[in-house]
Design a protein around this motif. Structure first.
Motif, PDB file in Angstrom:
ATOM      1  N   SER A  95       0.836  -1.212   0.000  1.00  0.00           N
ATOM      2  CA  SER A  95       0.000   0.000   0.000  1.00  0.00           C
ATOM      3  C   SER A  95       0.867   1.258   0.000  1.00  0.00           C
ATOM      4  CB  SER A  95      -0.960  -0.011   1.186  1.00  0.00           C
ATOM      5  OG  SER A  95      -0.206  -0.104   2.374  1.00  0.00           O
ATOM      6  N   GLN A 100       1.803   3.425  -5.793  1.00  0.00           N
ATOM      7  CA  GLN A 100       0.674   3.810  -4.948  1.00  0.00           C
ATOM      8  C   GLN A 100       0.890   5.231  -4.410  1.00  0.00           C
ATOM      9  OE1 GLN A 100       2.290   0.931  -5.031  1.00  0.00           O
ATOM     10  NE2 GLN A 100       0.778  -0.692  -5.170  1.00  0.00           N
ATOM     11  N   SER A 153      -4.579  -2.529  -5.337  1.00  0.00           N
ATOM     12  CA  SER A 153      -3.860  -1.552  -4.508  1.00  0.00           C
ATOM     13  C   SER A 153      -3.689  -0.223  -5.247  1.00  0.00           C
ATOM     14  CB  SER A 153      -2.504  -2.109  -4.066  1.00  0.00           C
ATOM     15  OG  SER A 153      -1.610  -2.165  -5.161  1.00  0.00           O
ATOM     16  N   HIS A 154      -3.540  -0.284  -6.573  1.00  0.00           N
ATOM     17  CA  HIS A 154      -3.451   0.959  -7.352  1.00  0.00           C
ATOM     18  C   HIS A 154      -4.767   1.731  -7.282  1.00  0.00           C
ATOM     19  CE1 HIS A 154      -0.090  -0.789 -10.203  1.00  0.00           C
ATOM     20  NE2 HIS A 154       0.325  -0.612  -8.967  1.00  0.00           N
ATOM     21  N   ALA A 157      -5.367   3.343  -4.065  1.00  0.00           N
ATOM     22  CA  ALA A 157      -4.561   4.566  -3.924  1.00  0.00           C
ATOM     23  C   ALA A 157      -5.145   5.719  -4.748  1.00  0.00           C
ATOM     24  CB  ALA A 157      -3.120   4.301  -4.358  1.00  0.00           C
TER      25      ALA A 157
END
Ligand code: PBG
Length: 324
Positions: A95, A100, A153-154, A157
């Motif tokens: 993360s 990110q 996770s992208h 973010a």
């Protein structure tokens, strides 16, 4: 109609006439700018193999994103170069990973710019392959979960779109599944569906520090000799939920762009890759060609072939030129 009734030169005679009948026009809207993010602050490290391109720390990524927005470009695509690599590409889905961090900084500073992320493991694995390696082979199915976690996770973010470039079979469905499960049904996937095993990626591998440490990528990227297979790959990814289909590289594959534009009804993107960019810059450095002019001519050719959007390292320069 034959000469002398038809004279093609009549409508080529003035710039105004040429403008009136021009069939293909480029605009800033056509482009997506790739950027390379590295850890640190105030880092702007020239990429030797790509004159005019840099590895940028997040503060500089934000500046470049702003410049892209100001030039009228709708989006950037981010690549990350982590400080540490390992066998499971941990940095790809952390993360607090480099991409990110870059995504959230850009979305905070330039919210009206779309941020796309390249989803792949090769910059994060110590062996440099795009998936997990088991017994010397890139293991397709073991890689899917990690790719999906990377995409998620992208998006968590703040990414507006994800672009898987790994060429593992089934990854679009896996990514669509995890995004939908986590409430990101609105996030589109731009699939590098038709990605050839190309020597034109050479300069990028220095830029992103992701050259494979053994073997090559021919067991997952496509054979440059194949065209029917491109239709098959694109069709599969559409079935799996892709929203945009990418062809990569662009210039040696204009026939593929043309063919997909005829055969599929999704937007087609083309990646004007590092080797295509660097060869032109090198030609200019030798004093043999005018880079500005051949870049404009090749981008027109990519659009004329049927590309709806073009990923290019020249995006900002060209958009500024078009804006006059
Ligand atoms: C990662 C990836 C590559 C490129 C985009 N994403 C390199 C590769 O597959 O080896 C190439 C981009 C370029 O050459 O400009 N898999």
């Amino acid at each position: 109609m034959l000469f002398p009734d038809y004279r093609g030169r009549r409508l080529r005679a003035t710039d105004n006439f040429r403008r009136m009948i021009r069939e293909t026009k480029l605009s800033g809207d056509d482009f997506i700018l790739p950027l390379f993010a590295v850890e640190g602050r105030a880092v702007k490290k020239p990429i030797e193999s790509m004159p005019g391109q840099f590895q940028l720390s997040v503060d500089h990524i934000v500046d470049q994103a702003r410049a892209a927005r100001d030039a009228g470009i709708p989006g950037v695509i981010l690549f990350g170069i982590p400080d540490k690599k390992d066998g499971l590409a941990t940095g790809a889905y952390a993360s607090d990973g480099i991409v990110q961090k870059a995504v959230s900084a850009v979305k905070e500073a330039v919210p009206d710019l779309s941020v796309i992320t390249d989803v792949c493991l090769c910059e994060y694995t110590d062996h440099g392959h795009c998936g997990v390696v088991e017994k010397g082979c890139v293991d397709n199915d073991a890689s899917l979960d990690l790719l999906a976690r990377t995409a998620l996770s992208h998006v968590q973010a703040g990414a507006d779109m994800v672009a898987p470039s790994d060429m593992m079979d089934g990854r679009v469905a896996e990514i669509r599944g995890i995004l939908d499960d986590e409430g990101f049904t609105h996030i589109p996937i731009m699939s590098y569906a038709v990605k050839y095993a190309s020597a034109f990626y050479g300069p990028f591998r220095q830029a992103a520090e992701c050259a494979p440490q053994f073997g090559d990528r021919k067991t997952y990227q496509m054979d440059p000799a194949n065209s029917d297979e491109a239709v098959r790959e694109a069709t599969m990814d559409i079935e799996e939920g892709a929203d945009i289909i990418m062809v990569k590289p662009a210039l040696s594959y204009l026939d593929i762009i043309y063919r997909l534009r005829q055969e599929i009804d999704l937007p087609v993107a083309a990646y004007n890759v590092s080797g295509e960019y660097s060869i032109m810059k090198a030609g200019e450095m030798m004093g043999w060609v005018n880079a500005k002019e051949i870049i404009m001519e090749t981008l027109i050719s990519i659009k004329r072939a049927g590309a709806d959007l073009i990923l290019t390292y020249s995006a900002v320069d060209v958009a500024r030129e078009l804006n006059g």
